[in-house]
Design an enzyme around this catalytic site. Sequence first.
Site, mmCIF file in Angstrom:
data_model
loop_
_atom_site.group_PDB
_atom_site.id
_atom_site.type_symbol
_atom_site.label_atom_id
_atom_site.label_comp_id
_atom_site.label_asym_id
_atom_site.label_seq_id
_atom_site.Cartn_x
_atom_site.Cartn_y
_atom_site.Cartn_z
ATOM 1 C CG ASP A 8 41.650 28.874 51.127
ATOM 2 O OD1 ASP A 8 41.481 28.391 49.983
ATOM 3 O OD2 ASP A 8 41.584 30.094 51.364
ATOM 4 C CG HIS A 9 37.144 28.305 51.988
ATOM 5 N ND1 HIS A 9 38.060 28.765 52.918
ATOM 6 C CD2 HIS A 9 36.539 29.412 51.484
ATOM 7 C CE1 HIS A 9 37.993 30.101 52.987
ATOM 8 N NE2 HIS A 9 37.082 30.507 52.115
ATOM 9 C CB CYS A 65 44.047 30.121 48.805
ATOM 10 S SG CYS A 65 44.986 31.485 48.110
ATOM 11 N N GLY A 66 41.865 30.655 46.944
ATOM 12 C CA GLY A 66 41.011 31.197 45.884
ATOM 13 C C GLY A 66 41.838 31.757 44.737
ATOM 14 C CB THR A 67 43.951 34.668 44.431
ATOM 15 O OG1 THR A 67 44.542 34.690 45.745
ATOM 16 C CG2 THR A 67 42.671 35.495 44.433
ATOM 17 N N GLY A 68 45.410 31.795 45.020
ATOM 18 C CA GLY A 68 46.776 31.268 45.144
ATOM 19 C C GLY A 68 47.704 32.301 45.769
ATOM 20 C CB ILE A 69 47.555 35.973 45.928
ATOM 21 C CG1 ILE A 69 47.528 36.049 44.396
ATOM 22 C CG2 ILE A 69 48.430 37.101 46.484
ATOM 23 C CD1 ILE A 69 46.808 37.286 43.847
ATOM 24 N N GLY A 70 47.220 34.590 48.659
ATOM 25 C CA GLY A 70 47.351 34.682 50.115
ATOM 26 C C GLY A 70 48.146 33.524 50.693
ATOM 27 C CG HIS A 98 64.401 31.748 35.163
ATOM 28 N ND1 HIS A 98 64.198 32.899 34.445
ATOM 29 C CD2 HIS A 98 64.817 30.823 34.249
ATOM 30 C CE1 HIS A 98 64.473 32.696 33.162
ATOM 31 N NE2 HIS A 98 64.844 31.438 33.012
ATOM 32 N NE ARG A 132 70.604 34.354 33.058
ATOM 33 C CZ ARG A 132 70.319 33.336 32.236
ATOM 34 N NH1 ARG A 132 71.171 32.319 32.118
ATOM 35 N NH2 ARG A 132 69.198 33.316 31.548
ATOM 36 C CG HIS A 133 68.472 31.344 36.618
ATOM 37 N ND1 HIS A 133 67.844 32.535 36.358
ATOM 38 C CD2 HIS A 133 68.696 30.761 35.416
ATOM 39 C CE1 HIS A 133 67.682 32.671 35.049
ATOM 40 N NE2 HIS A 133 68.196 31.605 34.448
HETATM 41 C C1 RB5 Z 1 39.129 33.097 50.831
HETATM 42 O O1 RB5 Z 1 37.876 33.621 50.580
HETATM 43 C C2 RB5 Z 1 40.170 33.774 49.957
HETATM 44 O O2 RB5 Z 1 40.450 35.038 50.467
HETATM 45 C C3 RB5 Z 1 41.413 32.922 49.868
HETATM 46 O O3 RB5 Z 1 41.082 31.687 49.346
HETATM 47 C C4 RB5 Z 1 42.529 33.462 48.995
HETATM 48 O O4 RB5 Z 1 42.080 33.781 47.720
HETATM 49 C C5 RB5 Z 1 43.367 34.502 49.572
HETATM 50 O O5 RB5 Z 1 44.339 34.979 48.971
#
Ligand code: RB5
Length: 150
Positions: A8-9, A65-70, A98, A132-133
């Site tokens: 994403d951006h 993404c910004g955090t890689g989390i979403g 693993h 095991r993994h």
């Molecule tokens: C977008 O602003 C941000 O929420 C997205 O890039 C990401 O970090 C979500 O997890």
Amino acid sequence: MKIAIGCDHGGFVLKDAILSYLDQAGIDYVDYGCFDESSVDYPDYAAKVAKAVQSKQADKGILMCGTGIGITIAANKFKGIRAAVVTNEFCARATAQHNDANILGLGGRVVSPEEAVKLVDLWLNTPFEGGRHQRRLDKIAEIEEQNQIK
Ligand code: RB5
């Protein structure tokens, strides 16, 4: 080896550096966008890359993404996808050894382009240890199979 890549951006800042690395390493890829820093919704790009990996059009995927989390959370909704967000070299290696992670998640507001390239390189070049993994991955697949609500 073929890589599906998408962002994403918030992750766009990492993409050029990773594409240059893939070019230099002679690794084939499909770039699913986004293609500039206009605001977009990360699940759309997670879905494109996860589908490419799930259908075996690509061997592995990279999502940013910004955090890689979403974007990683979204990719993990696809059966058979093991997407892992990493922020350091230990985790990049470990998720290959693993978890046999088939998608790597990175945060454009967390790591620099240079760090991201290093993490991708480690993940791509570290073999899965099996044993095991593999037993644990089989259990994840079983959980996935048994916990679908229709
Ligand atoms: C977008 O602003 C941000 O929420 C997205 O890039 C990401 O970090 C979500 O997890």
